[in-house]
Each structure stands twice: as structure tokens, then as C-alpha cells.
Design a protein around this motif. Structure first.
Motif, PDB file in Angstrom:
ATOM      1  N   LEU A  85       0.846  -1.203   0.000  1.00  0.00           N
ATOM      2  CA  LEU A  85       0.000   0.000   0.000  1.00  0.00           C
ATOM      3  C   LEU A  85       0.878   1.249   0.000  1.00  0.00           C
ATOM      4  O   LEU A  85       0.553   2.253  -0.635  1.00  0.00           O
ATOM      5  CB  LEU A  85      -0.912  -0.027   1.227  1.00  0.00           C
ATOM      6  CG  LEU A  85      -1.874   1.141   1.395  1.00  0.00           C
ATOM      7  CD1 LEU A  85      -2.873   1.168   0.266  1.00  0.00           C
ATOM      8  CD2 LEU A  85      -2.603   1.060   2.731  1.00  0.00           C
ATOM      9  N   SER A  89       0.545   4.310  -2.598  1.00  0.00           N
ATOM     10  CA  SER A  89       0.255   5.687  -2.204  1.00  0.00           C
ATOM     11  C   SER A  89       1.251   6.647  -2.823  1.00  0.00           C
ATOM     12  O   SER A  89       0.897   7.751  -3.225  1.00  0.00           O
ATOM     13  CB  SER A  89       0.335   5.841  -0.688  1.00  0.00           C
ATOM     14  OG  SER A  89      -0.585   5.023  -0.074  1.00  0.00           O
ATOM     15  N   ALA A 284      -2.434   2.818   8.480  1.00  0.00           N
ATOM     16  CA  ALA A 284      -3.082   2.019   7.434  1.00  0.00           C
ATOM     17  C   ALA A 284      -4.462   2.593   7.111  1.00  0.00           C
ATOM     18  O   ALA A 284      -4.833   2.736   5.947  1.00  0.00           O
ATOM     19  CB  ALA A 284      -3.209   0.569   7.887  1.00  0.00           C
ATOM     20  N   LEU A 288      -5.818   4.204   3.615  1.00  0.00           N
ATOM     21  CA  LEU A 288      -6.921   3.543   2.902  1.00  0.00           C
ATOM     22  C   LEU A 288      -8.135   4.444   2.721  1.00  0.00           C
ATOM     23  O   LEU A 288      -8.835   4.352   1.721  1.00  0.00           O
ATOM     24  CB  LEU A 288      -7.346   2.287   3.668  1.00  0.00           C
ATOM     25  CG  LEU A 288      -6.521   1.040   3.403  1.00  0.00           C
ATOM     26  CD1 LEU A 288      -6.975  -0.098   4.295  1.00  0.00           C
ATOM     27  CD2 LEU A 288      -6.639   0.629   1.930  1.00  0.00           C
ATOM     28  N   LEU A 292     -11.153   4.445  -0.072  1.00  0.00           N
ATOM     29  CA  LEU A 292     -12.501   3.949   0.225  1.00  0.00           C
ATOM     30  C   LEU A 292     -13.540   5.032  -0.039  1.00  0.00           C
ATOM     31  O   LEU A 292     -14.666   4.733  -0.440  1.00  0.00           O
ATOM     32  CB  LEU A 292     -12.575   3.491   1.680  1.00  0.00           C
ATOM     33  CG  LEU A 292     -11.708   2.279   2.001  1.00  0.00           C
ATOM     34  CD1 LEU A 292     -11.796   1.925   3.480  1.00  0.00           C
ATOM     35  CD2 LEU A 292     -12.124   1.087   1.148  1.00  0.00           C
TER      36      LEU A 292
END
Lengths: 518, 327
Positions: A85, A89, A284, A288, A292
Motif C-alpha cells: 500500500l 500511495s 493504514a 486507505l 474507500l
């Protein structure tokens, strides 16, 4: 070997120089020195420095506890996915990031009601949040890597000496991080210094103007080449000298003996472990959430009516460009580091610094100036509607080389520290040498190749100048959608781009792991 | 590996196809030739009419067409340029690469008041502030009312986008010498100023502002393509500034007769029925058959400056905006 490296350096430098020649040669453009005494110019330069400095500082400081948590608690849930991730990013297309942040923190944002009536995303907060989002994950990875290079023996010694937590931090952790900190700061600073669309969209108005905006305006809208040149030199001077200075200050790398697999490091207490888990989980979540937040918008699009075929071609084109540019960039970076390694082992610091700077100069030179300069130079000579894609690949390759250099350099220098004498005394030939190096470099190469692919996948700046409409790339298609009211389609295509990127990161990590187990 | 070879050969093939000289080369901007833009349909219709081969060479946007002409000079490959706007007309003519078309292009819509011997308009639109009528029941009725209000506004940077330059002229023609004070007042309730159109418009659709600067034809897209009725353009009593998109023949063209035919085609009822529903702008001739929503769009009074006036003062207006909106 070193000659090949010099050739690679010369090639990359030549493109930048040619680009500047292209600009200077057009209409015999001169520098516009009046600009230097313009108040507007000063405020633009000052704002560029301020926002980049703050962004880089924040990203580095906030990354530190995260890197520690990852280092001390290898058993964290989904640790590998978190690291993937982080890569994702770092290469997040601005379109996705801006939409995601606005959906979260904008006036109608999901989180905004809890931030109080005075909350306003637009302005310095928005710029800093976006830049920290993009660069913190990168900083986490770099810092974690540095921590992982602390040799077991240091920790054993610390245990024998019964060092307290603070002493361990000061005497063992900090020296491991310090050497890398300044170059890392410089790297992130330059990235934020050159930032453009994020700054304008979230900056709130002309107060938030970076040099890059000024260059874009003068080059594109006014076609004022003298002004663009003056701005470009200013940018080159500021970003370039800062980069040089920080690399020099942090130049003496503290590098331990290689320890890919650590057997021993202190176990933090229960309270500390809880804190680590908290830091880890909240980071995290923060990474995220903007992703989302895109989902509700995408659900509004009628996916059954969505033209998936329109996306397939551009997606393949993007992959192809990325694969070629990524491979080229990795090879170039490897070659470019040869002279640097040679200078280092010979103990010639100034020369090493020069090579260091040359290998990353493409990062500092404004991308817009390089591509437009080259375009001006080539357009009258060459049929760019025919050869355009070649330059899309070439320029993408050159512009991502500094990232590859950044990734490979520490590992290669470490290798030299440990094995160069041995390699020399054994008088190994080229092939034997590479055979020795490869197991040592494999992981770094795989990770940086994945990063190269992602960086090249996301390009729009170069494609906007050299691209041809028969060979649309996926990011270009996304901008095409967004530019013609199709925001929903743009988000779906963006998410697809992101998924492709995620899949690639996953594949590479899988591959890397498989290799290790074998 | 096979796929890569396949792709490479496809790449080579695609390139070689593109390089075959067409009868008529048209420089235009990217979104014009995109699958959902007017380009493909116009090409088909024109090729059927002339029995010739038309090829688009697409660059990023209108300004890039002009910049490309400037760089290439007399070596350019264009027979026709299509897609610069009236704001760029003076600079484009100044390259010396534009040829008067010598056509009688027939009656255009009166509000255009078009008189030029070289440039032919193919669509136009009024800059307008768009709002969501499900949230705002009483929209502002003038630019002064908007600027004096505390409604949140998003617009585009005049240094980097044409709508931004449109607003600059709009404020200048309504406020004259008092423009700096107006910019300051607007800045106090401006959410943000974006690089280009889509950033502003997508922020608005995400609900981040009451008003966004766009075109009076924007609601037509939402109705025709998405069946959404809530987006409306606010009609301002002072009048609106227009953007006119233009086409012209190059002096260096080897095929000027065909170029003229293409310009004539652009203002024909056939082409004018295609352009509005693909480029989402207004037709330049009357009595074009279009979806009913086009009849419901606001039809403002046109104000603003001539291309020559705007060209002469643009730099100064930009400086004025820059220093007053930054406060």
C-alpha cells in the motif's frame, strides 16, 4: 564498466542540455532578468520553498514512528500488504488523490463534520495533507530499510551494556537513520517543490502558487520562453543546490554489515507493542480512507453500461510503455551508479558527489521544461506524430531514473563496502562479478522495478506533449473522461488503474518471496 | 513474450498507418477527436461528402495548437487548424500562417456578430456559473450579487485555463477600474482556484461549492447523458462573456480548396447538429435540430471585449488578478 556508466550519465545529461538548448535556440531567447526583481516572483519562490519544506519535514517526522513500529513488530497483521500500500500511495495519480481527499475532508466530506466549524481543507492544510499522503509511505519504507540494516551485534552489545530505551534510540537507532535522513528530506523536498496540480487544486487561490505553475503559464499560455527559462534556472538552482548540499551533509553513509535476516533485536514491552499496533493501524486507515471514499461515487456509475473495451487498449499501451521505460530506467540507473561506486571505493568524495548529482539531475530539472525544450528542438527535424511514442518512452525512462538510483544506491554502496576488496583481489570478470552481486541486489532490483513500472504507468505530463491519439494511455484516457464531464467514468478508470498497479505490486512481492524461499 | 511481440508489431503498424499522407490534415485538440467527441462523426460525414481522406493531428488543447504552429512555422503539416478560441485569435493571426478563407459562410447566429475574413466559428458557449438547484432555490441574478454574496465559489486559474481567462474578462467588463476590489471580495468566499476545468467541476460535483465557473451549456450534458435535471446555469443581468471556437486554413496548405470545403462543412446544418451533443457547446447557426434541452438553456446578453482589446490588456489584467485575489 565505468565507461558504460559515464556514457549513461552523459546520455541523460545530454537530453537535459539539449532541451535547454532547444528553448534557448528558439528565437534566440535570453533570460528575462527583470523578473528577478518582481515581487510576485519572490512570493512564488518563497511559497514553493515553504510548502515543500513543511511537507518534507512533516512526512519524515510522521513516518518515523511508523517505521519503528514495522521494525520492532514483524508479526503485525498484513504487514506485507501494508508495505505494498505504501508503494501504491507514493505513485497515486493526483486525480484520485484529490477526489479522495475532497470526499473525506471537503465541505461535504465524510470526516469533516467532526473537524469543527472552522475546518477548511483548502489552503496550506490541503497541500500538506496531500503531500504527506504521497510521501510519508515512501519515507516509511526508506526508514524501515535503514533500521533493518542495524546489525545484530549492535543490539547484542546494547543488551550487554544494559542500555535503556532512550540510549538505544540515541546510540543505535538514530545513527542508523541519520545518514539517510538528509538525502531523504532533499528527495521529498524536491518532489513537493515541483508539485503542481495538487497545489493549485487544494491551495485555495493564487496565494498558493509554485514555480512549476509559473513555468507552466509562461511556457504554455504566454509562450514566453525568456520568462520560462529564467524560472527554470531558478528552480534548477534552488532545488539542485539544496539537493547537492543535503547529499553532501548526509554523504558519509552509515552502513552496517549486511543482515538480510535478523535473528536478534530487542523486544519492546507490552505497552510499547500496543502503541506500535495503534500507530500501524491508524496509518493504514489513513492511507486507505481516501481510496474507500471513492467507492460511493463509483457505485453511482452504471457499471453494466460502462465501456470496458474502451479501457483495455489504453491499459495495454500503458503497461507496454511502463515495461519498456521501467526496464530501461533500471539498467540506466545501474550503469549510472558504476562511476559513483568507483569514485567511492577510490575515496574521491568530490567526484562521487558530482556523479551522485548527475545521476539524479533529471529529478531536479523541471519536467515541463525538459519535455517542451526537446519538443521544440525535435519538432522541426522529425515527424513527431510518427516518432512521438518513442519519446514518450524515452523521457519517461529518463525521468524515473533518479528514483531507481535512489533505490539501488544504498544497497550497491553497502555491497562495495563489504565485498569490493574481495571482488578485486579475486580479479573477477564482469560476468562473475554480476553473479556475485545479483543475489545481493535481487530484492532491491525487484522492488525498484515495480516502483519504476508504477511511476511510468502514471505519466500524463510527457504524454500530453509527445503522445499521439492512436496510442492513448490509461491515465490520459482518465483525463479525457474528466475533461468532458465524465467524472464517474474517470473514477472507474482511475480505480482500474489503481487496481492494475496494486496487482503489479502484489505480483512482484509474490515473486520476490518465492525467490527467497527457493 | 508473444503478446509483447504482437503489441510491438501492432505499434509499428499503427504508426505506419498514421504516417500515410491524408488529403486534408486538421490540427485539433484531444477531446475533440476522442471517441465520444465530435471528431469521428464529423470525419465520417465529411469524407462521405468529399470522397477524400481526412486526418486529425491532435494536441493537448487549443493553446497547444497555436504553440505547435509557432514552433513549426512554415514547416507545419496542417491544412486546417480547428479548436483555437477567440482569445487566441490575435496571436494566431500574428504567426502569419493563416490564410483568409474567401468564403461566404452564410448567416451565423446574430449574437456572434461574426466578421472575420480568416477564422470561422464552429461552436460557442457563454461562461456561466453552474449551481445545484436541489440545494439552491434562489440563485444569484447578477455577477455583482455573486461577488457580494458569501456563497462558496470555485473557478479556474486565468494563468492556466480558458474559463479562468473568461471570468477575468467578465469581471473586467462589469467592474472596470474597480476590478481589484471585486477580486478581493470574491477571494473571501472562494473555495479554491484550480489549474483546469475538470478539477473545478469535479470539486463542485463532490459538493464542495455552491457555484462553479463553467459554460451555459453544461446542464445539457447532465440532462442528455445522465438524465439529471438539478444542475442549472445562473443567468446574470449584466450579461455574459462568450467563448467562440474557431477554425481556419493555413497559408502553407497544399490543398486549400478542400480546406475551404471543410470550413463550409463545419457551419452546415449537418455538422452543426453533431457538434453540440458531442462537444457540449452551442451551434453557430440557427434552426439546428437538437435535443429539447438546448432550447431551455439560458440565453444571455453577450458582453466582453474584442479579441484585439483583450489581447492588448491581458497581461495587465492577469497581474491585477494575481495581486488582488492573493490577498
Amino acid at each position: 564498466m565505468v565507461a558504460a556508466g559515464l556514457l549513461a550519465l552523459a546520455f541523460s545529461l545530454a537530453v537535459t542540455v539539449l532541451a535547454f538548448c532547444g528553448l534557448i535556440g528558439f528565437d534566440n531567447a535570453r533570460l528575462d532578468t527583470r523578473l528577478l526583481s518582481d515581487g510576485y516572483f519572490h512570493s512564488v519562490v518563497w511559497f514553493s520553498i515553504k510548502q515543500a519544506g513543511l511537507s518534507a519535514l512533516l512526512a519524515l517526522i510522521l513516518a518515523w514512528p511508523v517505521a519503528r513500529a514495522l521494525y520492532y513488530s514483524p508479526g503485525l497483521w498484513l504487514r506485507q500488504s501494508f508495505l505494498s500500500l505504501c508503494v501504491l500511495s507514493f505513485v497515486m495519480p493526483t486525480l484520485i488523490l484529490i477526489t479522495g481527499l475532497v470526499a473525506l475532508l471537503g465541505r461535504q466530506g465524510l470526516i469533516s463534520p467532526w473537524l469543527g466549524p472552522d475546518w477548511n481543507l483548502y489552503g496550506l492544510p490541503g497541500i500538506l495533507i496531500a503531500h504527506v499522503y504521497l510521501n510519508l509511505p515512501f519515507a516509511v519504507r526508506v526508514q524501515l530499510l535503514q533500521l533493518q540494516h542495524i546489525p545484530d551485534s549492535s543490539w547484542k552489545l546494547a543488551a550487554q551494556l544494559k542500555l535503556g530505551a532512550w540510549q538505544r534510540l540515541r546510540l543505535i537507532e538514530w545513527p542508523a537513520l541519520r545518514a539517510g535522513m538528509l538525502p531523504l528530506f532533499g528527495f521529498v523536498f524536491v518532489l513537493c517543490f515541483n508539485s503542481f496540480a495538487v497545489v493549485l487544486a487544494l491551495g485555495g487561490g493564487p496565494r498558493a502558487t509554485t514555480l512549476e505553475v509559473a513555468i507552466y503559464q509562461s511556457l504554455k499560455y504566454d509562450f514566453n520562453i525568456p520568462e520560462a527559462l529564467t524560472l527554470a534556472w531558478t528552480q534548477l538552482l534552488i532545488a539542485g543546490s539544496l539537493f547537492l548540499l543535503l547529499n553532501r551533509l548526509g554523504g558519509s553513509q552509515w552502513l552496517g554489515v549486511d543482515s538480510t535476516r535478523q535473528h536478534w533485536k530487542p523486544r519492546p514491552g507490552a505497552a510499547m507493542q500496543r502503541l506500535h499496533r495503534l500507530v500501524y493501524a491508524s496509518t493504514a486507515l489513513a492511507l486507505l480512507l481516501p481510496l474507500l471514499a471513492l467507492v460511493p461515487g463509483i457505485l453511482q456509475v452504471d457499471l453494466a453500461r460502462f465501456d470496458w473495451r474502451a479501457i483495455a487498449g489504453p491499459a495495454l499501451t500503458s503497461l507496454l510503455i511502463a515495461a519498456i521505460a521501467g526496464t530501461g530506467a533500471l539498467l540506466l540507473a545501474y550503469a549510472m551508479l558504476l562511476p559513483l561506486r568507483f569514485a567511492r571505493t577510490e575515496g574521491r568524495t568530490t567526484l562521487a558527489l558530482l556523479f551522485d548529482w548527475l545521476s539524479t539531475q533529471a529529478l531536479v530539472a523541471p519536467a515541463m521544461v525538459v519535455s517542451v525544450g526537446l519538443y521544440i528542438l525535435l519538432l522541426p527535424q522529425l515527424d513527431l506524430d510518427y516518432w512521438g511514442m518513442l519519446f514518450v518512452v524515452l523521457l519517461n525512462m529518463l525521468l524515473i531514473v533518479p528514483y531507481a538510483v535512489q533505490q539501488l544506491r544504498p544497497r550497491l554502496l553497502q555491497f562495495d563496502r563489504q565485498y569490493e576488496r574481495l571482488v578485486r583481489s579475486l580479479k573477477l570478470g564482469l560476468r562473475a562479478r554480476l553473479r556475485v552481486e545479483w543475489p545481493y541486489m535481487r530484492r532491491a532490483c525487484i522492488t525498484s522495478f515495480a516502483l519504476m513500472l508504477l511511476l511510468a504507468m502514471g505519466d500524463v505530463a510527457i504524454f500530453s506533449i509527445f503522445g499521439t491519439s492512436n496510442w492513448t494511455t490509461l491515465p490520459w484516457l482518465i483525463y479525457g473522461y474528466a475533461g468532458t464531464y465524465r467524472m464517474g467514468e474517470a473514477s472507474v478508470a482511475s480505480l482500474l488503474l489503481l487496481l492494475i498497479c496494486a496487482l503489479m505490486v502484489w505480483l512482484f512481492q509474490h515473486f520476490e518471496k518465492g525467490q527467497q524461499d527457493a | 513474450m508473444k503478446t509483447i511481440i504482437g503489441l510491438c508489431s501492432a505499434l509499428a503498424l499503427g504508426i505506419s498507418q498514421a504516417s500515410q499522407a491524408a488529403d486534408l490534415r486538421v490540427y485539433t485538440y484531444d477531446s475533440f477527436v476522442s471517441e465520444w467527441g465530435p471528431g469521428p462523426q464529423l470525419e465520417q460525414a465529411f469524407e462521405a461528402r468529399c470522397g477524400c481522406d481526412l486526418e486529425y493531428v491532435a494536441v493537448e488543447d487549443g493553446v497547444s495548437i497555436l504553440n505547435r504552429l509557432r514552433i513549426e512555422g512554415t514547416n507545419n503539416k496542417a491544412d486546417v487548424i480547428l479548436g483555437i478560441d477567440d482569445g487566441l485569435m490575435v496571436d494566431t493571426r500574428a504567426t502569419g500562417l493563416i490564410e483568409p478563407h474567401g468564403l461566404d459562410i452564410g448567416p451565423l447566429r446574430q449574437e456572434l456578430a461574426w466578421q472575420d475574413d480568416s477564422f470561422v466559428p464552429f461552436d460557442f458557449g457563454y461562461f456561466a456559473f453552474i449551481y445545484d438547484s436541489s440545494k439552491i432555490s434562489q440563485p444569484v441574478r447578477s455577477l455583482r450579487a455573486l461577488i457580494d454574496s458569501n456563497a462558496s465559489v470555485i473557478y479556474q486559474d486565468p494563468r492556466t485555463s480558458t474559463p479562468g481567462q473568461g471570468l477575468m474578462m467578465w469581471v473586467k467588463s462589469v467592474y472596470g477600474d474597480e476590478a481589484p476590489a471585486a477580486w478581493q471580495a470574491l477571494a473571501s468566499h472562494t473555495v479554491t482556484v484550480t489549474k483546469g476545468w475538470w478539477e473545478a467541476y469535479s470539486l463542485f460535483l463532490a459538493g464542495d461549492a455552491d457555484y462553479v465557473l463553467s459554460y451555459n451549456s453544461s446542464p445539457a450534458y447532465h440532462l442528455v447523458a445522465e438524465n439529471k435535471t438539478q444542475y442549472r446555469a445562473a443567468l446574470f443581468s449584466e450579461g455574459h462573456v462568450a467563448q467562440v471556437e474557431l477554425a481556419a486554413i493555413t497559408r502553407t496548405s497544399q490543398n486549400k480548396a478542400l480546406g475551404r470545403e471543410f470550413l463550409q462543412f463545419l457551419v452546415s446544418p449537418e455538422a452543426q447538429a453533431i457538434i453540440p451533443v458531442t462537444n457540449w457547446m452551442l451551434p453557430v447557426i440557427d434552426n439546428v435540430e437538437l435535443p429539447p434541452v438546448f432550447g431551455e438553456l439560458i440565453s444571455p446578453r453577450r458582453i466582453g471585449f474584442s479579441a484585439e482589446e483583450a489581447g492588448a490588456s491581458r497581461q495587465q489584467w492577469l497581474r491585477e488578478w494575481r495581486s488582488s485575489a492573493a490577498q
